[in-house]
Design a protein around this motif. Sequence first.
Motif, PDB file in Angstrom:
ATOM      1  N   LYS A  13     -44.452  13.984  49.005  1.00 47.51           N
ATOM      2  CA  LYS A  13     -45.174  15.182  49.420  1.00 47.51           C
ATOM      3  C   LYS A  13     -44.330  16.145  50.251  1.00 47.51           C
ATOM      4  O   LYS A  13     -44.639  17.318  50.339  1.00 47.51           O
ATOM      5  N   ARG A  14     -43.259  15.648  50.883  1.00 47.59           N
ATOM      6  CA  ARG A  14     -42.501  16.494  51.797  1.00 47.59           C
ATOM      7  C   ARG A  14     -41.058  16.741  51.388  1.00 47.59           C
ATOM      8  O   ARG A  14     -40.357  17.475  52.063  1.00 47.59           O
ATOM      9  N   ARG A  15     -40.582  16.121  50.306  1.00 51.23           N
ATOM     10  CA  ARG A  15     -39.158  16.224  49.977  1.00 51.23           C
ATOM     11  C   ARG A  15     -38.994  16.698  48.529  1.00 51.23           C
ATOM     12  O   ARG A  15     -39.672  16.233  47.629  1.00 51.23           O
ATOM     13  N   THR A  16     -38.060  17.619  48.337  1.00 45.37           N
ATOM     14  CA  THR A  16     -37.739  18.143  47.006  1.00 45.37           C
ATOM     15  C   THR A  16     -36.230  18.233  46.882  1.00 45.37           C
ATOM     16  O   THR A  16     -35.538  18.593  47.835  1.00 45.37           O
ATOM     17  N   LYS A  38     -39.968  19.331  54.213  1.00 47.15           N
ATOM     18  CA  LYS A  38     -40.938  20.055  55.031  1.00 47.15           C
ATOM     19  C   LYS A  38     -40.977  19.436  56.416  1.00 47.15           C
ATOM     20  O   LYS A  38     -41.015  18.223  56.555  1.00 47.15           O
ATOM     21  N   ARG A  39     -40.939  20.276  57.447  1.00 53.16           N
ATOM     22  CA  ARG A  39     -40.977  19.802  58.825  1.00 53.16           C
ATOM     23  C   ARG A  39     -42.396  19.403  59.208  1.00 53.16           C
ATOM     24  O   ARG A  39     -43.362  19.987  58.744  1.00 53.16           O
ATOM     25  N   TYR A  45     -38.794  24.447  56.695  1.00 53.63           N
ATOM     26  CA  TYR A  45     -38.125  23.427  55.904  1.00 53.63           C
ATOM     27  C   TYR A  45     -36.736  23.168  56.466  1.00 53.63           C
ATOM     28  O   TYR A  45     -36.076  24.083  56.948  1.00 53.63           O
ATOM     29  N   ASP A  46     -36.295  21.919  56.401  1.00 54.25           N
ATOM     30  CA  ASP A  46     -34.909  21.571  56.667  1.00 54.25           C
ATOM     31  C   ASP A  46     -34.223  21.459  55.318  1.00 54.25           C
ATOM     32  O   ASP A  46     -34.750  20.809  54.404  1.00 54.25           O
ATOM     33  N   ARG A  47     -33.066  22.096  55.180  1.00 51.04           N
ATOM     34  CA  ARG A  47     -32.343  22.058  53.906  1.00 51.04           C
ATOM     35  C   ARG A  47     -30.926  21.563  54.149  1.00 51.04           C
ATOM     36  O   ARG A  47     -30.267  21.973  55.102  1.00 51.04           O
ATOM     37  N   HIS A  48     -30.486  20.693  53.247  1.00 50.41           N
ATOM     38  CA  HIS A  48     -29.114  20.191  53.270  1.00 50.41           C
ATOM     39  C   HIS A  48     -28.537  20.426  51.881  1.00 50.41           C
ATOM     40  O   HIS A  48     -29.175  20.099  50.882  1.00 50.41           O
ATOM     41  N   LYS A  49     -27.342  20.963  51.832  1.00 49.44           N
ATOM     42  CA  LYS A  49     -26.773  21.367  50.548  1.00 49.44           C
ATOM     43  C   LYS A  49     -25.387  20.770  50.360  1.00 49.44           C
ATOM     44  O   LYS A  49     -24.599  20.707  51.287  1.00 49.44           O
ATOM     45  N   ILE A  50     -25.120  20.349  49.114  1.00 46.12           N
ATOM     46  CA  ILE A  50     -23.808  19.858  48.704  1.00 46.12           C
ATOM     47  C   ILE A  50     -23.305  20.776  47.593  1.00 46.12           C
ATOM     48  O   ILE A  50     -24.048  21.087  46.657  1.00 46.12           O
TER      49      ILE A  50
END
Length: 128
Positions: A13-16, A38-39, A45-50
Amino acid sequence: MESIYSKRIRAGKRRTYFFDVRATRGNDYYLTITESRKRFNDNGYDRHKIFLYKEDFNKFIKALNEAVDHVKTQLMPDFDFDAYNHDDISDEHDMDDVAETVEVPATAAPASVTAPAATSSQDEVDKW
């Protein structure tokens, strides 16, 4: 940079996760992998990118497959990983849990673009 191809995978529900193919100004291609969570405390939202470049595709896929295989065969051999496959759309499954693929027309890309050969298929990814 404009996305040429995008795949979204809802993970709970909170992660994509987003897998986006993007083009450079010189019509070269790279992949961005983004985890968006989702916080709890607000609507953000917290986003981490590679950023994954073509010269590392095969090494990345090989290492990822080896790590997943190690977990599945050595650490958790009796676990039913197939229980988490949500590809079948039925009344029991929420549409948000189904992976979505979006093809985005490339305005600056050449007419014929071929993806580099990968060592794993979508079937192997679905086994996770």
